[in-house]
Design a protein around this motif. Structure first.
Motif, PDB file in Angstrom:
ATOM      1  N   GLU A 129      45.637  14.934  61.654  1.00 41.55           N
ATOM      2  CA  GLU A 129      45.164  13.597  62.012  1.00 41.55           C
ATOM      3  C   GLU A 129      46.292  12.567  62.054  1.00 41.55           C
ATOM      4  OE1 GLU A 129      42.031  12.916  62.956  1.00 41.55           O
ATOM      5  OE2 GLU A 129      41.646  15.066  62.762  1.00 41.55           O
ATOM      6  N   ASP A 130      47.311  12.764  61.230  1.00 37.29           N
ATOM      7  CA  ASP A 130      48.478  11.868  61.205  1.00 37.29           C
ATOM      8  C   ASP A 130      49.699  12.743  61.400  1.00 37.29           C
ATOM      9  OD1 ASP A 130      50.752  10.350  60.370  1.00 37.29           O
ATOM     10  OD2 ASP A 130      49.459   9.015  59.219  1.00 37.29           O
ATOM     11  N   VAL A 131      50.290  12.695  62.579  1.00 35.08           N
ATOM     12  CA  VAL A 131      51.348  13.638  62.927  1.00 35.08           C
ATOM     13  C   VAL A 131      52.588  13.435  62.063  1.00 35.08           C
ATOM     14  CG1 VAL A 131      52.883  14.420  64.771  1.00 35.08           C
ATOM     15  CG2 VAL A 131      50.480  13.939  65.264  1.00 35.08           C
ATOM     16  N   ASP A 132      52.930  12.196  61.742  1.00 38.61           N
ATOM     17  CA  ASP A 132      54.092  11.961  60.893  1.00 38.61           C
ATOM     18  C   ASP A 132      53.905  12.587  59.514  1.00 38.61           C
ATOM     19  OD1 ASP A 132      55.361  10.566  62.890  1.00 38.61           O
ATOM     20  OD2 ASP A 132      54.757   8.592  62.151  1.00 38.61           O
ATOM     21  N   VAL A 133      52.713  12.443  58.944  1.00 43.17           N
ATOM     22  CA  VAL A 133      52.423  13.068  57.647  1.00 43.17           C
ATOM     23  C   VAL A 133      52.446  14.578  57.783  1.00 43.17           C
ATOM     24  CG1 VAL A 133      50.642  13.340  55.868  1.00 43.17           C
ATOM     25  CG2 VAL A 133      51.140  11.072  56.805  1.00 43.17           C
ATOM     26  N   ALA A 134      51.916  15.092  58.894  1.00 40.71           N
ATOM     27  CA  ALA A 134      51.908  16.537  59.117  1.00 40.71           C
ATOM     28  C   ALA A 134      53.323  17.091  59.194  1.00 40.71           C
ATOM     29  CB  ALA A 134      51.139  16.860  60.387  1.00 40.71           C
ATOM     30  N   VAL A 135      54.195  16.401  59.900  1.00 40.10           N
ATOM     31  CA  VAL A 135      55.589  16.842  60.015  1.00 40.10           C
ATOM     32  C   VAL A 135      56.246  16.888  58.639  1.00 40.10           C
ATOM     33  CG1 VAL A 135      57.868  16.127  60.831  1.00 40.10           C
ATOM     34  CG2 VAL A 135      55.922  16.161  62.408  1.00 40.10           C
ATOM     35  N   ALA A 136      56.041  15.852  57.849  1.00 44.85           N
ATOM     36  CA  ALA A 136      56.650  15.806  56.519  1.00 44.85           C
ATOM     37  C   ALA A 136      56.117  16.922  55.630  1.00 44.85           C
ATOM     38  CB  ALA A 136      56.395  14.444  55.874  1.00 44.85           C
ATOM     39  N   GLU A 137      54.816  17.189  55.701  1.00 48.63           N
ATOM     40  CA  GLU A 137      54.237  18.246  54.859  1.00 48.63           C
ATOM     41  C   GLU A 137      54.679  19.629  55.325  1.00 48.63           C
ATOM     42  OE1 GLU A 137      52.248  20.240  51.874  1.00 48.63           O
ATOM     43  OE2 GLU A 137      52.983  18.168  52.048  1.00 48.63           O
ATOM     44  N   LEU A 138      54.761  19.839  56.627  1.00 49.43           N
ATOM     45  CA  LEU A 138      55.268  21.119  57.127  1.00 49.43           C
ATOM     46  C   LEU A 138      56.701  21.342  56.661  1.00 49.43           C
ATOM     47  CD1 LEU A 138      55.149  23.667  58.896  1.00 49.43           C
ATOM     48  CD2 LEU A 138      55.833  22.219  60.848  1.00 49.43           C
ATOM     49  N   LEU A 169      55.401  17.644  65.984  1.00 46.93           N
ATOM     50  CA  LEU A 169      55.075  18.778  65.112  1.00 46.93           C
ATOM     51  C   LEU A 169      55.574  20.081  65.719  1.00 46.93           C
ATOM     52  CD1 LEU A 169      53.660  19.518  62.457  1.00 46.93           C
ATOM     53  CD2 LEU A 169      51.531  19.718  63.751  1.00 46.93           C
ATOM     54  N   LEU A 170      55.408  20.242  67.022  1.00 48.50           N
ATOM     55  CA  LEU A 170      55.907  21.446  67.688  1.00 48.50           C
ATOM     56  C   LEU A 170      57.436  21.491  67.633  1.00 48.50           C
ATOM     57  CD1 LEU A 170      53.552  21.503  70.808  1.00 48.50           C
ATOM     58  CD2 LEU A 170      53.275  22.702  68.627  1.00 48.50           C
ATOM     59  N   ALA A 171      58.068  20.355  67.785  1.00 49.77           N
ATOM     60  CA  ALA A 171      59.527  20.308  67.691  1.00 49.77           C
ATOM     61  C   ALA A 171      60.005  20.679  66.290  1.00 49.77           C
ATOM     62  CB  ALA A 171      60.028  18.918  68.074  1.00 49.77           C
ATOM     63  N   THR A 172      59.244  20.295  65.287  1.00 52.67           N
ATOM     64  CA  THR A 172      59.610  20.646  63.909  1.00 52.67           C
ATOM     65  C   THR A 172      59.464  22.138  63.671  1.00 52.67           C
ATOM     66  OG1 THR A 172      58.903  18.452  63.186  1.00 52.67           O
ATOM     67  CG2 THR A 172      59.166  20.130  61.480  1.00 52.67           C
ATOM     68  N   LEU A 173      58.449  22.756  64.238  1.00 51.79           N
ATOM     69  CA  LEU A 173      58.323  24.217  64.152  1.00 51.79           C
ATOM     70  C   LEU A 173      59.545  24.889  64.771  1.00 51.79           C
ATOM     71  CD1 LEU A 173      54.559  24.513  65.098  1.00 51.79           C
ATOM     72  CD2 LEU A 173      55.540  25.339  62.948  1.00 51.79           C
ATOM     73  N   ALA A 221      49.754  23.967  80.050  1.00 53.66           N
ATOM     74  CA  ALA A 221      50.261  22.603  79.858  1.00 53.66           C
ATOM     75  C   ALA A 221      51.780  22.552  79.822  1.00 53.66           C
ATOM     76  CB  ALA A 221      49.697  22.019  78.564  1.00 53.66           C
ATOM     77  N   GLY A 222      52.433  23.709  79.844  1.00 50.27           N
ATOM     78  CA  GLY A 222      53.897  23.735  79.839  1.00 50.27           C
ATOM     79  C   GLY A 222      54.515  23.584  78.463  1.00 50.27           C
ATOM     80  N   ILE A 223      53.749  23.859  77.409  1.00 50.41           N
ATOM     81  CA  ILE A 223      54.279  23.695  76.049  1.00 50.41           C
ATOM     82  C   ILE A 223      55.523  24.545  75.839  1.00 50.41           C
ATOM     83  CG2 ILE A 223      53.800  24.215  73.613  1.00 50.41           C
ATOM     84  CD1 ILE A 223      52.518  21.641  74.541  1.00 50.41           C
ATOM     85  N   PHE A 224      55.525  25.775  76.318  1.00 48.41           N
ATOM     86  CA  PHE A 224      56.669  26.648  76.069  1.00 48.41           C
ATOM     87  C   PHE A 224      57.874  26.268  76.924  1.00 48.41           C
ATOM     88  CE2 PHE A 224      53.106  29.576  74.867  1.00 48.41           C
ATOM     89  CZ  PHE A 224      53.367  29.541  73.511  1.00 48.41           C
ATOM     90  N   ASP A 225      57.646  25.613  78.048  1.00 46.24           N
ATOM     91  CA  ASP A 225      58.768  25.101  78.831  1.00 46.24           C
ATOM     92  C   ASP A 225      59.413  23.920  78.121  1.00 46.24           C
ATOM     93  OD1 ASP A 225      58.227  27.011  80.716  1.00 46.24           O
ATOM     94  OD2 ASP A 225      57.309  25.639  82.165  1.00 46.24           O
ATOM     95  N   ARG A 226      58.602  23.091  77.474  1.00 46.59           N
ATOM     96  CA  ARG A 226      59.136  21.928  76.757  1.00 46.59           C
ATOM     97  C   ARG A 226      59.637  22.292  75.360  1.00 46.59           C
ATOM     98  NH1 ARG A 226      54.569  19.906  79.175  1.00 46.59           N
ATOM     99  NH2 ARG A 226      53.325  19.773  77.266  1.00 46.59           N
ATOM    100  N   HIS A 227      59.117  23.366  74.805  1.00 47.36           N
ATOM    101  CA  HIS A 227      59.512  23.812  73.462  1.00 47.36           C
ATOM    102  C   HIS A 227      59.894  25.287  73.537  1.00 47.36           C
ATOM    103  CE1 HIS A 227      57.981  20.086  71.610  1.00 47.36           C
ATOM    104  NE2 HIS A 227      56.999  20.181  72.485  1.00 47.36           N
ATOM    105  N   PRO A 228      61.033  25.594  74.131  1.00 51.20           N
ATOM    106  CA  PRO A 228      61.366  26.993  74.442  1.00 51.20           C
ATOM    107  C   PRO A 228      61.593  27.878  73.230  1.00 51.20           C
ATOM    108  CG  PRO A 228      63.225  25.540  74.897  1.00 51.20           C
ATOM    109  CD  PRO A 228      62.061  24.650  74.625  1.00 51.20           C
ATOM    110  N   ARG A 229      61.802  27.293  72.046  1.00 50.80           N
ATOM    111  CA  ARG A 229      62.008  28.115  70.840  1.00 50.80           C
ATOM    112  C   ARG A 229      60.747  28.229  69.985  1.00 50.80           C
ATOM    113  NH1 ARG A 229      65.082  25.300  67.794  1.00 50.80           N
ATOM    114  NH2 ARG A 229      65.293  23.508  69.170  1.00 50.80           N
ATOM    115  N   LEU A 230      59.641  27.709  70.492  1.00 47.84           N
ATOM    116  CA  LEU A 230      58.379  27.798  69.760  1.00 47.84           C
ATOM    117  C   LEU A 230      57.844  29.223  69.812  1.00 47.84           C
ATOM    118  CD1 LEU A 230      56.021  26.288  68.310  1.00 47.84           C
ATOM    119  CD2 LEU A 230      55.000  25.996  70.589  1.00 47.84           C
ATOM    120  N   ARG A 231      57.401  29.720  68.653  1.00 49.32           N
ATOM    121  CA  ARG A 231      56.767  31.033  68.570  1.00 49.32           C
ATOM    122  C   ARG A 231      55.303  30.835  68.211  1.00 49.32           C
ATOM    123  NH1 ARG A 231      60.920  31.919  65.026  1.00 49.32           N
ATOM    124  NH2 ARG A 231      59.618  32.813  63.377  1.00 49.32           N
TER     125      ARG A 231
END
Length: 348
Positions: A129-138, A169-173, A221-231
């Motif tokens: 619900e709050d992406v900034d909090v999610a990034v910090a917790e991840l 969040l995807l970039a942090t992954l 949606a092109g997620i893997f093109d924008r985040h090529p290292r996402l698994r």
């Protein structure tokens, strides 16, 4: 060497768990009718409200990660489980409740792993619900607690991970080099009606229909093109999509060429290719040899790994059936152990 003299470990990679505090919170919301989600009432209303022994056993097993679960693993011949917070996880909760439960769950999972490092690994939970909090917790869960990825229990109160607001969040992954596990849930309110009225909103069909839609959205949606290292890891043999890949490639290509939908843009490669470069599939809930062998053929033998779906689908006979797959011993070692070690960076 494993206790049974197998030359590989059996690592189960989609195994559900819940802290008692989350179960108590679900019970309160069900009692007070404070969550406006039809699927939540159907799913957790059944597992936490039925007097039938099967859902009662599931609810009890969900909350265990010590003697009872270890005994079940030993009885089925499972050497290691990758734990994750059960669906719907935090994703029916508001930002404050979700963040609190995610932090509690991650702390508890870390303690479980530290107590039994050869038997358990775990994926982090966050409140989306709050992406900034999610990034910090991840980041905390991975770098401080040693968790091995992130669980996404399908839609986020009707939203999807391809929404641009989730890009950080995807970039942090990518940065942390850990996978996202897309797990099913009951369909959102906007989709669930025909499934619920027919009694098909759960694992029999609704789960796969909803999670399969989410998976395909991620690709188109092109997620893997924008985040090529996402698994990305997906259970249930890809929620039926491997069977459809030829048709999806054909129809997606036609849509791109015709410009039929503004949201369908050209991708760097065909949809099916992303299943061979960015996506791994597990056999959770799908212990059927013809389906496993077909999926291995179309996405690659290095893309399919073992999972049980404990405690929702706990059957030792299914383990033996997958041990009997018509593949070589080195391929079985990859299927049961080595692919999981690589994808989740398991180091026990």
């Amino acid at each position: 060497m494993t206790p049974s003299n197998r030359q590989y470990l059996r690592i189960a990679t989609e195994e559900a768990w819940a802290p008692p505090e989350l179960i108590d919170l679900y019970r309160r919301h069900l009692s007070e009718k404070t969550i406006d989600d039809i699927g939540f009432g159907s799913l957790m209303g059944y597992f936490l409200g039925s007097d039938h022994p099967q859902p009662q056993a599931v609810a009890a097993r969900l909350q265990g990660a010590a003697e009872g679960r270890l005994a079940d693993m030993d009885s089925a011949g499972i050497d290691h489980q990758v734990l994750a917070v059960t669906a719907p996880g935090t994703q029916v909760l508001d930002a404050q409740e979700g963040a609190r439960i995610a932090r509690l769950a991650n702390d508890r999972l870390s303690q479980i792993v530290q107590a039994h490092p050869t038997r358990f690994s775990a994926l982090a939970a966050v409140s989306y619900e709050d992406v900034d909090v999610a990034v910090a917790e991840l980041r905390r869960a991975v770098t401080e607690l040693g968790l091995k990825g992130l669980i996404l229990n399908d839609h986020i109160r009707g939203s999807y991970i391809d929404d641009p607001r989730f890009a950080p969040l995807l970039a942090t992954l990518e940065e942390l080099d850990v996978p996202l596990y897309l797990h099913p849930n009951t369909p959102p309110n906007s989709m669930i009606g025909p499934y619920a009225e027919a009694g098909l909103d759960g694992a029999v069909l609704g789960f796969g229909a909803s999670a399969g839609l989410h998976l395909l959205r991620i690709v188109t949606a092109g997620i893997f093109d924008r985040h090529p290292r996402l698994r990305l890891v997906v259970g249930h043999l890809g929620e039926g999509l491997p069977f459809w890949l030829s048709r999806i490639d054909h129809m997606h290509g036609k849509q791109v060429r015709a410009g039929r939908y503004e949201q369908i843009k050209p991708l760097r490669k065909p949809v099916s290719d992303y299943f061979r470069s960015h996506i791994w599939l597990t056999t959770s809930g799908m212990p059927w040899a013809p389906a496993i062998m077909f999926t291995r053929e179309v996405v690659g033998v290095d893309r399919v790994m073992y999972a049980m779906d404990y405690p929702y689908q706990f059957d030792a006979a299914e383990v033996a059936a997958q041990d009997a797959l018509p593949i070589s011993d080195p391929e079985k070692a990859d299927f049961f152990e080595h692919i999981a070690r690589k994808v989740f960076a398991l180091d026990f």
